[in-house]
Scaffold this active site. Structure first.
Site, mmCIF file in Angstrom:
data_model
loop_
_atom_site.group_PDB
_atom_site.id
_atom_site.type_symbol
_atom_site.label_atom_id
_atom_site.label_comp_id
_atom_site.label_asym_id
_atom_site.label_seq_id
_atom_site.Cartn_x
_atom_site.Cartn_y
_atom_site.Cartn_z
ATOM 1 N N LYS A 45 0.883 -1.165 -0.123
ATOM 2 C CA LYS A 45 -0.092 0.002 -0.035
ATOM 3 C C LYS A 45 0.845 1.275 -0.174
ATOM 4 O O LYS A 45 0.432 2.183 0.127
ATOM 5 C CB LYS A 45 -1.067 0.088 1.281
ATOM 6 C CG LYS A 45 -1.744 -1.073 1.360
ATOM 7 C CD LYS A 45 -2.854 -0.843 2.473
ATOM 8 C CE LYS A 45 -3.402 -2.287 3.094
ATOM 9 N NZ LYS A 45 -4.148 -1.615 4.517
ATOM 10 N N LYS A 47 2.274 2.618 2.431
ATOM 11 C CA LYS A 47 1.811 3.263 3.322
ATOM 12 C C LYS A 47 2.828 3.005 4.382
ATOM 13 O O LYS A 47 3.180 2.009 4.868
ATOM 14 C CB LYS A 47 0.651 2.824 4.236
ATOM 15 C CG LYS A 47 -0.683 3.559 3.312
ATOM 16 C CD LYS A 47 -1.731 3.060 4.237
ATOM 17 C CE LYS A 47 -3.298 3.388 3.843
ATOM 18 N NZ LYS A 47 -4.356 3.199 4.664
HETATM 19 N N1 C2G Z 1 -12.717 4.558 7.131
HETATM 20 C C1 C2G Z 1 -14.027 5.177 7.147
HETATM 21 N N2 C2G Z 1 -13.886 6.379 7.305
HETATM 22 C C2 C2G Z 1 -12.891 7.285 7.297
HETATM 23 C C3 C2G Z 1 -11.684 6.747 7.232
HETATM 24 C C4 C2G Z 1 -11.682 5.347 7.063
HETATM 25 O O1 C2G Z 1 -15.036 4.391 7.062
HETATM 26 N N3 C2G Z 1 -12.628 8.544 7.409
HETATM 27 C C5 C2G Z 1 -12.857 3.040 6.829
HETATM 28 C C6 C2G Z 1 -12.159 2.582 5.627
HETATM 29 O O2 C2G Z 1 -13.324 2.573 4.394
HETATM 30 C C7 C2G Z 1 -11.698 1.066 5.956
HETATM 31 C C8 C2G Z 1 -11.545 1.334 7.434
HETATM 32 O O3 C2G Z 1 -12.017 2.420 7.868
HETATM 33 O O4 C2G Z 1 -12.873 0.224 5.814
HETATM 34 C C9 C2G Z 1 -10.080 1.162 7.362
HETATM 35 O O5 C2G Z 1 -9.272 2.279 6.894
HETATM 36 P P1 C2G Z 1 -7.815 2.203 6.763
HETATM 37 O O6 C2G Z 1 -7.168 2.141 7.753
HETATM 38 O O7 C2G Z 1 -7.492 3.491 5.803
HETATM 39 O O8 C2G Z 1 -7.615 0.938 5.742
HETATM 40 P P2 C2G Z 1 -7.038 0.618 4.196
HETATM 41 O O9 C2G Z 1 -6.037 1.525 3.936
HETATM 42 O O10 C2G Z 1 -8.451 1.148 3.466
HETATM 43 O O11 C2G Z 1 -6.935 -0.785 4.261
HETATM 44 O O12 C2G Z 1 -7.248 -5.177 2.588
HETATM 45 C C10 C2G Z 1 -8.136 -4.137 2.659
HETATM 46 C C11 C2G Z 1 -7.031 -2.793 3.298
HETATM 47 O O13 C2G Z 1 -6.559 -3.509 4.534
HETATM 48 C C12 C2G Z 1 -7.603 -1.797 3.866
#
Ligand code: C2G
Length: 131
Positions: A45, A47
């Site tokens: 990612k 990240k």
């Molecule tokens: N999320 C949300 N609202 C936000 C930020 C995040 O609803 N303002 C949700 C995202 O949609 C996700 C969850 O929180 O469902 C986790 O977000 P992240 O930590 O950014 O995870 P991500 O990088 O999307 O990784 O295999 C799937 C990945 O691991 C998802």
């Protein structure tokens, strides 16, 4: 016992994360959260997390809606995870809409929930840099 699963990085844990975990738990009785490892985040990612996997795992485990936290090490594990943890419902924020529909082939209900607008880990970092 309806079992729910969701995936994420959960770095700089914020109320957007809490909102989706709360709503995911409302869809069942038991919530498994699969947290991305540092290697997966960096390799897949691009990240760089502020908090390590162990720190992010401990924080997510402390959330009242969460029953189990396990590591996410690759993109492919979802197909086996849903059987390993006997999952009924797969939940993700709608920024992932459509990306995991294939899990319905494994007999799992796939649910995309609206993201919490205006908050993100990136936004937090940007705002802090402005101060
Ligand atoms: N999320 C949300 N609202 C936000 C930020 C995040 O609803 N303002 C949700 C995202 O949609 C996700 C969850 O929180 O469902 C986790 O977000 P992240 O930590 O950014 O995870 P991500 O990088 O999307 O990784 O295999 C799937 C990945 O691991 C998802």
């Amino acid at each position: 016992m309806k079992r729910v699963i969701t995936y994420g990085t959960f770095d700089l844990l914020h109320y957007g994360h809490i909102n989706i975990l709360r709503r995911a738990k409302e869809l069942g009785d038991y919530l498994v959260v699969v947290v991305s490892t540092d290697e997966f985040n960096w390799n897949e990612k691009q990240k760089k997390c502020y908090f390590s996997y162990e720190q992010r795992k401990a924080m997510v485990e402390a959330i009242r809606y969460v029953d189990l936290v396990v590591p996410e090490t690759n993109w492919e594990q979802k197909r086996t995870d849903v059987h390993k943890y006997d999952i009924d419902v797969f939940v993700m924020g709608d920024d992932w809409k459509g990306k995991f529909d294939f899990l319905e082939e494994e007999g799992v209900e796939v649910v995309y929930l609206p993201r919490t607008p205006e908050i993100s880990t990136t936004q937090i970092k940007t705002d802090l840099n402005k101060k």
